[in-house]
Design an enzyme around this catalytic site. Structure first.
Site, PDB file in Angstrom:
ATOM      1  N   ARG A 104       0.854  -1.172   0.000  1.00 20.47           N
ATOM      2  CA  ARG A 104       0.000   0.000   0.000  1.00 20.47           C
ATOM      3  C   ARG A 104       0.896   1.229   0.000  1.00 20.47           C
ATOM      4  NH1 ARG A 104      -4.452   0.921   4.684  1.00 20.47           N
ATOM      5  NH2 ARG A 104      -2.613   1.532   5.813  1.00 20.47           N
ATOM      6  N   THR A 108      -0.521   7.580  -1.317  1.00 19.30           N
ATOM      7  CA  THR A 108      -1.817   7.507  -2.003  1.00 19.30           C
ATOM      8  C   THR A 108      -2.755   6.504  -1.337  1.00 19.30           C
ATOM      9  OG1 THR A 108      -1.117   5.712  -3.446  1.00 19.30           O
ATOM     10  CG2 THR A 108      -0.652   7.968  -4.203  1.00 19.30           C
ATOM     11  N   ASP A 200       0.917  -2.686  12.207  1.00 19.90           N
ATOM     12  CA  ASP A 200       1.293  -3.135  10.858  1.00 19.90           C
ATOM     13  C   ASP A 200       1.566  -4.639  10.889  1.00 19.90           C
ATOM     14  OD1 ASP A 200       2.981  -1.708   8.156  1.00 19.90           O
ATOM     15  OD2 ASP A 200       2.990  -3.859   8.562  1.00 19.90           O
ATOM     16  N   ASP A 203       5.033  -5.850   9.511  1.00 24.13           N
ATOM     17  CA  ASP A 203       6.143  -5.504  10.413  1.00 24.13           C
ATOM     18  C   ASP A 203       6.146  -6.391  11.649  1.00 24.13           C
ATOM     19  OD1 ASP A 203       7.096  -3.564   8.767  1.00 24.13           O
ATOM     20  OD2 ASP A 203       6.245  -1.872   9.873  1.00 24.13           O
TER      21      ASP A 203
END
Ligand code: PRP
Ligand code: URA
Length: 209
Positions: A104, A108, A200, A203
């Site tokens: 991602r 944006t 995340d 991560d």
């Protein structure tokens, strides 16, 4: 409207809570994703077709139910979807595995494709797309569209944590794709992270930042 399955099994809910905890280590996080995926595989495969087979037990002949041989392919969305593959494979060990790489874009928030390798016979298979996070729905919707563009007809999507925005997006873009999810959270924050979520997923799974 796409089918939506929310898992309320206590084992899954307990493990999801451990996953959310910021003090959960990378090792524990990986193990939990593996275990939850394994538990979810049981329900995700509930509609696999059965056929009759004549067998002989030590004491009698009988007609028994066996899987009809419907072929399955798992398609994790890289990176974080990788964490769900082994748990699923422990229940459906004959599944083939394809990979779609999407990230991602942080500015944006749109998915950018960087890798794709799929089994040759994937159009004959029931495809289960894996990604722990359904946030805006951009990545999963793009991955599913990508598979449909290659002629794949039968697709399910399995995630661990979803936001209402992502569910709505997937249901609008792909009403034919059932969504299986272990938790439906409150909302997205300004950076399109799921709240409360787990941070995340990639991560936490791989120990990166
Ligand atoms: C995460 C996650 C999903 C996506 C969800 O991946 O694993 O693929 O974000 O967000 P969305 O629903 O708004 O598209 P990320 O882009 O962080 O890549 P990574 O797995 O490589 O960390
Ligand atoms: N991707 C993640 O890994 N976590 C989120 O909360 C949203 C997108």
């Amino acid at each position: 409207m796409a089918q939506f399955f929310l898992f309320d099994h206590p084992l899954i809910q307990h493990k999801i809570s451990m996953l959310r905890d910021k003090n959960t280590s990378t090792k524990e996080f990986r193990e939990l994703v593996h275990e939850i995926s394994m538990l979810m595989a049981y329900e995700v495969t509930r509609d696999l077709p059965l056929t009759d087979k004549e067998i002989e037990t030590p004491v009698a002949k009988t007609t028994a139910k066996v899987l009809a041989g419907k072929k399955v392919a798992l398609v994790p969305i890289l990176r974080a979807g990788l964490g769900m593959v082994d748990g699923m494979l422990s229940i459906i060990p004959n599944a083939k595995v394809g990979h779609i790489g999407l990230y991602r874009d942080p500015n944006t928030l749109k998915p950018v494709e960087y890798y794709c390798k799929l089994p040759e016979d994937i159009t004959d298979r029931e495809v289960i797309v894996l990604d722990p996070m359904l946030a805006t729905g951009g990545s999963s919707s793009a991955a599913i569209q990508f598979l449909k563009d290659r002629g794949i007809k039968s697709i399910k999507f399995v995630c661990l944590i979803s936001a209402p925005e992502g569910i709505e997006r997937l249901q609008n873009d792909h009403p034919d794709v059932p969504v299986f999810c272990a938790a439906k959270d409150e909302r997205l924050n300004d950076h399109a992270y799921i709240i409360p979520g787990l941070g995340d997923a990639g991560d936490r799974l791989f120990g990166t930042n």
